[in-house]
Design a protein around this motif. Sequence first.
Motif, PDB file in Angstrom:
ATOM      1  N   ALA A  41      -6.692 -55.903  27.725  1.00  0.00           N
ATOM      2  CA  ALA A  41      -7.617 -55.173  28.589  1.00  0.00           C
ATOM      3  C   ALA A  41      -8.961 -54.983  27.906  1.00  0.00           C
ATOM      4  O   ALA A  41     -10.017 -55.113  28.542  1.00  0.00           O
ATOM      5  CB  ALA A  41      -7.013 -53.823  28.975  1.00  0.00           C
ATOM      6  N   LEU A  42      -8.941 -54.687  26.623  1.00  0.00           N
ATOM      7  CA  LEU A  42     -10.187 -54.542  25.867  1.00  0.00           C
ATOM      8  C   LEU A  42     -10.950 -55.858  25.828  1.00  0.00           C
ATOM      9  O   LEU A  42     -12.172 -55.881  26.027  1.00  0.00           O
ATOM     10  CB  LEU A  42      -9.890 -54.067  24.443  1.00  0.00           C
ATOM     11  N   ALA A  47     -15.464 -59.010  27.562  1.00  0.00           N
ATOM     12  CA  ALA A  47     -15.924 -60.295  28.086  1.00  0.00           C
ATOM     13  C   ALA A  47     -16.722 -60.103  29.368  1.00  0.00           C
ATOM     14  O   ALA A  47     -17.754 -60.756  29.570  1.00  0.00           O
ATOM     15  CB  ALA A  47     -14.735 -61.213  28.348  1.00  0.00           C
ATOM     16  N   PHE A  48     -16.284 -59.192  30.234  1.00  0.00           N
ATOM     17  CA  PHE A  48     -17.007 -58.931  31.472  1.00  0.00           C
ATOM     18  C   PHE A  48     -18.398 -58.374  31.180  1.00  0.00           C
ATOM     19  O   PHE A  48     -19.383 -58.770  31.800  1.00  0.00           O
ATOM     20  CB  PHE A  48     -16.214 -57.960  32.352  1.00  0.00           C
ATOM     21  N   LEU A  51     -20.553 -61.263  29.662  1.00  0.00           N
ATOM     22  CA  LEU A  51     -20.946 -62.212  30.690  1.00  0.00           C
ATOM     23  C   LEU A  51     -21.977 -61.597  31.637  1.00  0.00           C
ATOM     24  O   LEU A  51     -22.878 -62.284  32.110  1.00  0.00           O
ATOM     25  CB  LEU A  51     -19.719 -62.694  31.465  1.00  0.00           C
ATOM     26  N   GLY A  52     -21.868 -60.312  31.908  1.00  0.00           N
ATOM     27  CA  GLY A  52     -22.874 -59.623  32.711  1.00  0.00           C
ATOM     28  C   GLY A  52     -24.228 -59.635  32.037  1.00  0.00           C
ATOM     29  O   GLY A  52     -25.267 -59.804  32.688  1.00  0.00           O
ATOM     30  N   LEU A  53     -24.236 -59.448  30.717  1.00  0.00           N
ATOM     31  CA  LEU A  53     -25.492 -59.507  29.968  1.00  0.00           C
ATOM     32  C   LEU A  53     -26.096 -60.903  30.021  1.00  0.00           C
ATOM     33  O   LEU A  53     -27.305 -61.056  30.195  1.00  0.00           O
ATOM     34  CB  LEU A  53     -25.260 -59.095  28.509  1.00  0.00           C
ATOM     35  N   LEU A  54     -25.254 -61.922  29.897  1.00  0.00           N
ATOM     36  CA  LEU A  54     -25.757 -63.296  29.991  1.00  0.00           C
ATOM     37  C   LEU A  54     -26.329 -63.603  31.367  1.00  0.00           C
ATOM     38  O   LEU A  54     -27.365 -64.266  31.484  1.00  0.00           O
ATOM     39  CB  LEU A  54     -24.637 -64.285  29.655  1.00  0.00           C
ATOM     40  N   ALA A 106     -13.784 -63.555  32.617  1.00  0.00           N
ATOM     41  CA  ALA A 106     -13.345 -62.364  31.889  1.00  0.00           C
ATOM     42  C   ALA A 106     -11.827 -62.204  31.963  1.00  0.00           C
ATOM     43  O   ALA A 106     -11.179 -61.876  30.961  1.00  0.00           O
ATOM     44  CB  ALA A 106     -14.038 -61.125  32.448  1.00  0.00           C
ATOM     45  N   LEU A 107     -11.240 -62.458  33.132  1.00  0.00           N
ATOM     46  CA  LEU A 107      -9.783 -62.379  33.252  1.00  0.00           C
ATOM     47  C   LEU A 107      -9.096 -63.467  32.441  1.00  0.00           C
ATOM     48  O   LEU A 107      -8.036 -63.232  31.856  1.00  0.00           O
ATOM     49  CB  LEU A 107      -9.376 -62.466  34.716  1.00  0.00           C
ATOM     50  N   GLY A 108      -9.683 -64.645  32.386  1.00  0.00           N
ATOM     51  CA  GLY A 108      -9.126 -65.722  31.566  1.00  0.00           C
ATOM     52  C   GLY A 108      -9.142 -65.374  30.089  1.00  0.00           C
ATOM     53  O   GLY A 108      -8.172 -65.642  29.368  1.00  0.00           O
ATOM     54  N   ILE A 109     -10.212 -64.762  29.631  1.00  0.00           N
ATOM     55  CA  ILE A 109     -10.287 -64.341  28.230  1.00  0.00           C
ATOM     56  C   ILE A 109      -9.260 -63.254  27.947  1.00  0.00           C
ATOM     57  O   ILE A 109      -8.593 -63.253  26.904  1.00  0.00           O
ATOM     58  CB  ILE A 109     -11.717 -63.898  27.885  1.00  0.00           C
TER      59      ILE A 109
END
Length: 64
Positions: A11-12, A17-18, A21-24, A49-52
Motif C-alpha cells: 500500500a505504501l 507511486a501514485f 506519477l502525479g508529480l510527473l 501505481a497499482l502495478g507497482i
Amino acid sequence: MNDFVALLLAALAACLAFMALGLLVRLAVQFEFGTRYLGEGSFLQVALALGIGLAAWRRATRTA
C-alpha cells in the motif's frame, strides 16, 4: 514476512507511486510535454501505481 506487513508495504509503494506519477504528470503539463487532455488521476497513472504496489506485494510475500 508477515502478510499484514507485506500488505502495508504494498500500500505504501502504491501510494508513493501514485504521488510520484502525479508529480510527473503535473510537470509534463507545465512544460507542455503532453497533450492538453493529460491530467492527474488518469487511468494510466492509477494503473501504473497499482502495478507497482502489486509488484511490491509479490516481492514482500515471496518465500526465500
